[in-house]
Motif scaffolding. Structure first.
Motif, PDB file in Angstrom:
ATOM      1  N   ILE A  99       0.895  -1.102  -0.148  1.00 13.02           N
ATOM      2  CA  ILE A  99      -0.080   0.056  -0.040  1.00 13.02           C
ATOM      3  C   ILE A  99       1.017   1.393  -0.011  1.00 13.02           C
ATOM      4  CG2 ILE A  99      -1.585   1.368   1.285  1.00 13.02           C
ATOM      5  CD1 ILE A  99      -2.789  -1.146   2.331  1.00 13.02           C
ATOM      6  N   PRO A 100       0.587   2.049  -0.952  1.00 15.27           N
ATOM      7  CA  PRO A 100       1.626   3.338  -0.964  1.00 15.27           C
ATOM      8  C   PRO A 100       1.720   4.187   0.198  1.00 15.27           C
ATOM      9  CG  PRO A 100       0.197   3.165  -3.133  1.00 15.27           C
ATOM     10  CD  PRO A 100      -0.335   2.222  -1.978  1.00 15.27           C
ATOM     11  N   ASN A 101       2.738   4.328   0.686  1.00 15.08           N
ATOM     12  CA  ASN A 101       3.043   5.038   1.915  1.00 15.08           C
ATOM     13  C   ASN A 101       4.077   6.025   1.914  1.00 15.08           C
ATOM     14  OD1 ASN A 101       5.030   3.535   2.423  1.00 15.08           O
ATOM     15  ND2 ASN A 101       4.530   2.681   4.205  1.00 15.08           N
ATOM     16  N   ASP A 102       4.782   6.364   0.659  1.00 22.89           N
ATOM     17  CA  ASP A 102       5.662   7.266   0.855  1.00 22.89           C
ATOM     18  C   ASP A 102       5.504   8.727   1.542  1.00 22.89           C
ATOM     19  OD1 ASP A 102       8.442   7.521  -1.207  1.00 22.89           O
ATOM     20  OD2 ASP A 102       7.639   9.378  -0.460  1.00 22.89           O
ATOM     21  N   GLU A 103       6.352   9.384   2.024  1.00 23.43           N
ATOM     22  CA  GLU A 103       6.086  10.397   2.855  1.00 23.43           C
ATOM     23  C   GLU A 103       5.891  11.386   2.204  1.00 23.43           C
ATOM     24  OE1 GLU A 103      10.980  11.718   3.869  1.00 23.43           O
ATOM     25  OE2 GLU A 103       9.973  10.562   5.495  1.00 23.43           O
ATOM     26  N   GLU A 104       6.239  11.596   1.059  1.00 20.54           N
ATOM     27  CA  GLU A 104       6.032  12.438  -0.044  1.00 20.54           C
ATOM     28  C   GLU A 104       4.769  12.756  -0.529  1.00 20.54           C
ATOM     29  OE1 GLU A 104       8.647  14.348  -2.769  1.00 20.54           O
ATOM     30  OE2 GLU A 104       9.909  14.192  -1.247  1.00 20.54           O
ATOM     31  N   LEU A 105       3.820  11.568  -0.195  1.00 18.66           N
ATOM     32  CA  LEU A 105       2.325  11.587  -0.635  1.00 18.66           C
ATOM     33  C   LEU A 105       1.620  12.433   0.440  1.00 18.66           C
ATOM     34  CD1 LEU A 105       2.035   7.867  -1.670  1.00 18.66           C
ATOM     35  CD2 LEU A 105       2.045   9.642  -3.088  1.00 18.66           C
ATOM     36  N   PRO A 106       0.449  13.129  -0.055  1.00 17.02           N
ATOM     37  CA  PRO A 106      -0.080  14.059   0.663  1.00 17.02           C
ATOM     38  C   PRO A 106      -0.935  13.054   1.682  1.00 17.02           C
ATOM     39  CG  PRO A 106      -0.999  14.214  -1.444  1.00 17.02           C
ATOM     40  CD  PRO A 106       0.367  13.394  -1.532  1.00 17.02           C
ATOM     41  N   MET A 107      -1.519  13.533   2.866  1.00 11.55           N
ATOM     42  CA  MET A 107      -2.138  12.502   3.963  1.00 11.55           C
ATOM     43  C   MET A 107      -3.610  12.492   3.508  1.00 11.55           C
ATOM     44  SD  MET A 107      -0.135  11.358   6.357  1.00 11.55           S
ATOM     45  CE  MET A 107      -1.475  11.018   7.685  1.00 11.55           C
ATOM     46  N   LEU A 108      -4.167  11.533   3.300  1.00 10.62           N
ATOM     47  CA  LEU A 108      -5.491  11.134   2.977  1.00 10.62           C
ATOM     48  C   LEU A 108      -6.198  11.574   4.142  1.00 10.62           C
ATOM     49  CD1 LEU A 108      -6.028   7.505   1.699  1.00 10.62           C
ATOM     50  CD2 LEU A 108      -6.126   9.975   0.611  1.00 10.62           C
ATOM     51  N   LEU A 109      -7.335  12.367   3.967  1.00  5.43           N
ATOM     52  CA  LEU A 109      -8.334  12.860   4.752  1.00  5.43           C
ATOM     53  C   LEU A 109      -9.325  11.723   5.677  1.00  5.43           C
ATOM     54  CD1 LEU A 109      -9.487  16.422   3.345  1.00  5.43           C
ATOM     55  CD2 LEU A 109      -7.586  15.754   4.917  1.00  5.43           C
ATOM     56  N   ASP A 110     -10.031  11.984   6.626  1.00  6.24           N
ATOM     57  CA  ASP A 110     -10.922  10.954   7.226  1.00  6.24           C
ATOM     58  C   ASP A 110     -11.929  10.594   6.216  1.00  6.24           C
ATOM     59  OD1 ASP A 110     -11.745  13.467   7.598  1.00  6.24           O
ATOM     60  OD2 ASP A 110     -12.907  12.677   9.355  1.00  6.24           O
ATOM     61  N   GLN A 111     -12.306  11.717   5.455  1.00  8.91           N
ATOM     62  CA  GLN A 111     -13.484  11.310   4.426  1.00  8.91           C
ATOM     63  C   GLN A 111     -12.929  12.651   3.125  1.00  8.91           C
ATOM     64  OE1 GLN A 111     -16.771  11.576   6.691  1.00  8.91           O
ATOM     65  NE2 GLN A 111     -17.244  13.720   5.886  1.00  8.91           N
ATOM     66  N   VAL A 112     -13.792  12.338   2.188  1.00  7.24           N
ATOM     67  CA  VAL A 112     -13.753  13.279   0.981  1.00  7.24           C
ATOM     68  C   VAL A 112     -14.917  14.371   1.265  1.00  7.24           C
ATOM     69  CG1 VAL A 112     -14.013  13.509  -1.344  1.00  7.24           C
ATOM     70  CG2 VAL A 112     -13.079  11.514  -0.378  1.00  7.24           C
ATOM     71  N   TYR A 113     -14.441  15.607   1.542  1.00  5.53           N
ATOM     72  CA  TYR A 113     -15.362  16.899   1.662  1.00  5.53           C
ATOM     73  C   TYR A 113     -15.476  17.807   0.392  1.00  5.53           C
ATOM     74  CZ  TYR A 113     -14.050  15.947   6.513  1.00  5.53           C
ATOM     75  OH  TYR A 113     -13.783  15.432   7.681  1.00  5.53           O
ATOM     76  N   PRO A 114     -16.782  17.961   0.334  1.00  2.86           N
ATOM     77  CA  PRO A 114     -17.182  19.102  -0.757  1.00  2.86           C
ATOM     78  C   PRO A 114     -16.495  20.624  -0.321  1.00  2.86           C
ATOM     79  CG  PRO A 114     -18.885  18.726   0.617  1.00  2.86           C
ATOM     80  CD  PRO A 114     -18.050  17.876   1.246  1.00  2.86           C
ATOM     81  N   CYS A 115     -16.206  21.103  -1.486  1.00  3.11           N
ATOM     82  CA  CYS A 115     -15.559  22.338  -1.034  1.00  3.11           C
ATOM     83  C   CYS A 115     -15.945  23.533  -0.148  1.00  3.11           C
ATOM     84  CB  CYS A 115     -14.980  23.040  -2.627  1.00  3.11           C
ATOM     85  SG  CYS A 115     -14.065  22.130  -3.782  1.00  3.11           S
TER      86      CYS A 115
END
Ligand code: SF4
Length: 183
Positions: A124-140
């Motif tokens: 599972i991709p976990n490179d520190e350069e990847l942005p952190m996933l949020l707990d859920q997807v939020y509308p703008c």
């Protein structure tokens, strides 16, 4: 007279809304007579270099970088428009909001899903350069104030044209029933 400056970006989206802008076809030439693009995938300018009159956002917020970019657009764009269902409601990426946890979601996406074909090691991709996933997807609009919403998946090019030309000319426009009818 200076032309209005427009910036566009894609957060958690599929670039289909930007393709709809390209579907303006030869009206793109009319548009660039009326406006100037700053940061946008359309001209491949990568950074916001000036304060802009209009910011166009495709996609919702799924990770920390989406949040950073959305806030940067809000700070630098006088008018901010959420374009398409992903920006307005989270769209398809928000289907992961039904997963119990991010780890379950990653497990499904990278290991268990029937369409995974080449991950024998179960990585599972976990490179520190990847942005952190949020707990859920939020509308703008749950992250920053949004001034206008253009519905559709993707919104029709005609609708994008009508909104942009109305904003540029200062004219009022009404959204027709067809804008909300998707059958
Ligand atoms: Fe793609 Fe539709 Fe989302 Fe636009 S609204 S980014 S076309 S899925």
């Amino acid at each position: 007279m200076n032309k209005p400056l427009i910036a566009t970006t894609s957060l958690a989206g599929c670039f289909g809304c930007h393709m709809s802008i390209m579907d303006l076809d030869d009206r793109i030439l009319q548009l660039i007579e009326l406006i100037e693009f700053n940061k946008s995938p359309i001209n491949d300018i990568k950074t916001l270099s000036k304060e802009c009159d209009i910011g166009i956002i495709e996609g919702g917020c799924a990770n920390s970088d989406n949040i950073r970019l959305l806030k940067e657009f809000r700070k630098n764009c006088r008018v901010l428009i959420a374009v398409g269902e992903c920006a307005i409601m989270g769209g398809l990426p928000a289907m992961r909001n039904n997963s119990a946890s991010i780890s379950e979601c990653l497990q499904e996406a990278y290991i268990d899903c029937v369409s995974v074909q080449a991950n024998d090691e179960g990585l599972i991709p976990n490179d520190e350069e990847l942005p952190m996933l949020l707990d859920q997807v939020y509308p703008c609009h749950e992250i920053v104030k949004i001034d206008y919403f253009i519905p559709g998946c993707a919104p029709r090019a005609d609708l994008i044209w009508d909104v942009l030309t109305a904003l540029i000319s200062g004219k009022k426009m009404e959204l027709s029933y067809e804008c909300f009818k998707f059958d």
